[in-house]
Design an enzyme around this catalytic site. Structure first.
Site, mmCIF file in Angstrom:
data_model
loop_
_atom_site.group_PDB
_atom_site.id
_atom_site.type_symbol
_atom_site.label_atom_id
_atom_site.label_comp_id
_atom_site.label_asym_id
_atom_site.label_seq_id
_atom_site.Cartn_x
_atom_site.Cartn_y
_atom_site.Cartn_z
ATOM 1 N N ARG A 46 0.837 -1.210 0.000
ATOM 2 C CA ARG A 46 0.000 0.000 0.000
ATOM 3 C C ARG A 46 0.870 1.258 0.000
ATOM 4 O O ARG A 46 0.539 2.260 -0.623
ATOM 5 C CB ARG A 46 -0.973 0.005 1.197
ATOM 6 C CG ARG A 46 -1.774 1.307 1.298
ATOM 7 C CD ARG A 46 -3.102 1.169 2.028
ATOM 8 N NE ARG A 46 -3.052 0.335 3.215
ATOM 9 C CZ ARG A 46 -2.463 0.674 4.371
ATOM 10 N NH1 ARG A 46 -1.873 1.842 4.498
ATOM 11 N NH2 ARG A 46 -2.454 -0.161 5.386
ATOM 12 N N TYR A 98 -15.628 15.586 -17.154
ATOM 13 C CA TYR A 98 -16.034 14.180 -17.137
ATOM 14 C C TYR A 98 -17.192 13.991 -16.141
ATOM 15 O O TYR A 98 -17.159 14.559 -15.043
ATOM 16 C CB TYR A 98 -14.809 13.353 -16.714
ATOM 17 C CG TYR A 98 -15.057 11.885 -16.594
ATOM 18 C CD1 TYR A 98 -15.299 11.116 -17.725
ATOM 19 C CD2 TYR A 98 -15.036 11.251 -15.358
ATOM 20 C CE1 TYR A 98 -15.521 9.756 -17.613
ATOM 21 C CE2 TYR A 98 -15.248 9.887 -15.244
ATOM 22 C CZ TYR A 98 -15.492 9.146 -16.381
ATOM 23 O OH TYR A 98 -15.715 7.803 -16.268
ATOM 24 N N ASP A 170 -6.628 17.707 -15.666
ATOM 25 C CA ASP A 170 -6.912 16.314 -16.022
ATOM 26 C C ASP A 170 -6.470 16.150 -17.474
ATOM 27 O O ASP A 170 -7.083 16.701 -18.387
ATOM 28 C CB ASP A 170 -8.422 16.041 -15.855
ATOM 29 C CG ASP A 170 -8.785 14.586 -16.137
ATOM 30 O OD1 ASP A 170 -8.076 13.943 -16.929
ATOM 31 O OD2 ASP A 170 -9.795 14.112 -15.583
ATOM 32 N N LYS A 195 -7.369 5.051 -20.124
ATOM 33 C CA LYS A 195 -7.661 5.514 -21.468
ATOM 34 C C LYS A 195 -6.425 5.385 -22.370
ATOM 35 O O LYS A 195 -5.933 4.303 -22.531
ATOM 36 C CB LYS A 195 -8.213 6.933 -21.404
ATOM 37 C CG LYS A 195 -9.279 7.136 -20.291
ATOM 38 C CD LYS A 195 -10.549 6.331 -20.504
ATOM 39 C CE LYS A 195 -11.491 6.329 -19.304
ATOM 40 N NZ LYS A 195 -11.859 7.647 -18.797
HETATM 41 C C1 LIG Z 1 -12.372 8.127 -17.609
HETATM 42 C C2 LIG Z 1 -12.013 9.433 -17.099
HETATM 43 C C3 LIG Z 1 -11.838 9.639 -15.726
HETATM 44 C C4 LIG Z 1 -12.088 8.546 -14.712
HETATM 45 O O1 LIG Z 1 -11.197 7.482 -14.872
HETATM 46 P P1 LIG Z 1 -11.507 5.969 -14.403
HETATM 47 O O2 LIG Z 1 -10.218 5.278 -14.714
HETATM 48 O O3 LIG Z 1 -12.670 5.489 -15.214
HETATM 49 O O4 LIG Z 1 -11.822 6.001 -12.960
HETATM 50 C C5 LIG Z 1 -11.483 10.905 -15.306
HETATM 51 N N1 LIG Z 1 -11.288 11.913 -16.176
HETATM 52 C C6 LIG Z 1 -11.449 11.746 -17.502
HETATM 53 C C7 LIG Z 1 -11.232 12.897 -18.421
HETATM 54 C C8 LIG Z 1 -11.815 10.514 -18.012
HETATM 55 O O5 LIG Z 1 -11.995 10.357 -19.326
#
Ligand SMILES: *Cc1c(COP(=O)(O)O)cnc(C)c1O
Length: 378
Positions: A46, A98, A170, A195
């Site tokens: 952890r 998002y 982000d 992603k």
């Molecule tokens: C998918 C996504 C998230 C969240 O990510 P997870 O891995 O699904 O928890 C946050 N910000 C953006 C821009 C995303 O496309």
């Protein structure tokens, strides 16, 4: 080293025990101590793990920063980051972020007393009326999801810095290949590695990166305290995915540009959202701020919800599914899928109408993708 070389080599080296060329998966919860207070750098997974460390070092090289912590999902990255704030603090957030981000921000507001102002940041100065002595940060997502609106990171970063606010970006939609927020003034960068970074739709993961020792210490404390850390096997998968990031991103962009141009001239399409089109209102900013235009394309269909449904069910290659950034093409309906958690008023204020369709353009043959869309659009 160049970015492309770093994707393959940064943070990973031949394994010290046996020379394995691939980073070993240290699937172990705990590590043996040699003496009181003496271990080989890791004591409990952890708090730290060698496979996770390899991914963190690799991500630092790609984003051009000093510190990273890999966490279990993109939402865990956002949760962990929000934990640096406390009750009474205020945050300004891009209004068309998002769906999961806006849902979490609202929860944070209700349960922890952190006020979040959702603001259209396409003009950076729009944030100014919301700044007061309680404001701590500006949260930026660019390009936005699903409408591909851009925020000028350097402009927001400069205004935030003057007022002592953190700029948090982000960077999921473009990956560090497509955009370098730290060079534009960001203090913290968050990722959903689910992603483009991983790119193969077979893992959920996230990361939080920073350039300040103090922020990093707080973030690492939070991740250890909350238990939001990434698992070794997931880190290994993301590391493997990153090795082909550059070649994938080039193909995503090439296909997305062609798909956007095809949709733009199609009679059933009212509007196309893609920063690579000269008609995109922020095309010049995209050219300045981004290294690529990315693989996400959204469009507004000329018709009603029945027509939208026909298109969503009509494609054979584009699979009807949420998520994005994988090698396979996806199609989805933001109003009922990715952005269903956003309340209707907030969604409509952000311009996400019921006839918007979002595509994550994969790296299949481009002509096949266009043919698939042509037949679904009818
Ligand atoms: C998918 C996504 C998230 C969240 O990510 P997870 O891995 O699904 O928890 C946050 N910000 C953006 C821009 C995303 O496309």
């Amino acid at each position: 080293m160049s970015f492309q070389t770093d994707t393959i080599h940064a943070g990973v080296g031949p394994d010290k025990a046996y020379g394995a060329i691939m980073t070993p998966i240290y699937q172990s919860s705990t590590f043996v101590f040699e003496d009181i207070g003496k271990h080989k750098g890791f004591d409990y997974t952890r708090s730290g793990n060698p496979t996770r460390k390899a991914l963190e070092d690799n991500l630092c090289a790609l984003e051009g920063c000093s510190f990273a912590v890999a966490v279990t999902t993109g939402m865990a990255a956002i949760t962990s980051t929000l934990n640096i704030f406390k009750s009474g603090d205020e945050i300004i957030c891009t209004d068309d972020c998002y769906g999961g981000t806006s849902r979490l921000m609202k929860t944070v507001e209700e349960h922890f007393g952190i006020t979040v102002h959702f603001v259209n940041l396409q003009d950076a100065a729009n944030l100014l009326p919301y700044v007061n002595e309680k404001t701590k940060a500006v949260w930026v997502e660019t390009p936005s999801n699903p409408l591909l609106n851009l925020v000028d990171i350097a402009a927001v970063g400069a205004l935030a810095k003057e007022r002592g606010l953190l700029t948090i970006v982000d960077n999921t939609f473009l990956s560090p290949y497509g955009q370098k927020p730290f060079e534009l003034g960001a203090d913290i960068v968050v990722h959903s590695t689910t992603k483009y970074l991983n790119g193969h739709s077979d893992v959920v993961g996230g990361a939080v990166l920073s350039n300040s020792e103090e922020l990093d210490a707080r973030l690492k404390f939070i991740v250890n305290a909350l238990g939001t850390c990434a698992q070794p096997f997931d880190c290994w998968l993301v590391l493997r995915g990153i090795k082909t990031l550059v070649v994938r991103m080039r193909e995503h962009e090439r296909n997305a540009q062609a798909v956007a141009e095809f949709l733009e001239q199609h009679g059933r399409v009212k509007r196309v959202f893609y920063p690579g089109l000269p008609a995109h209102p922020q095309h010049e900013l995209a050219k300045k701020q981004q290294r690529c235009f990315g693989g996400m394309v959204s469009f507004e269909l000329d018709g009603g919800i029945e027509d939208v449904n026909r298109v969503l069910k009509g494609t054979k290659l584009f699979a009807l599914a949420e998520s994005l950034g994988g090698v396979e093409s996806l199609i989805e309906h933001p109003a009922t899928m990715s952005h269903a958690s956003m309340d209707r008023d907030h969604r409509e204020a952000a311009g996400i109408t019921d006839t918007v369709i979002r595509l994550s353009v994969g790296i299949e043959d481009c002509d096949d993708l266009i043919e698939d869309l042509r037949s679904a659009l009818g």
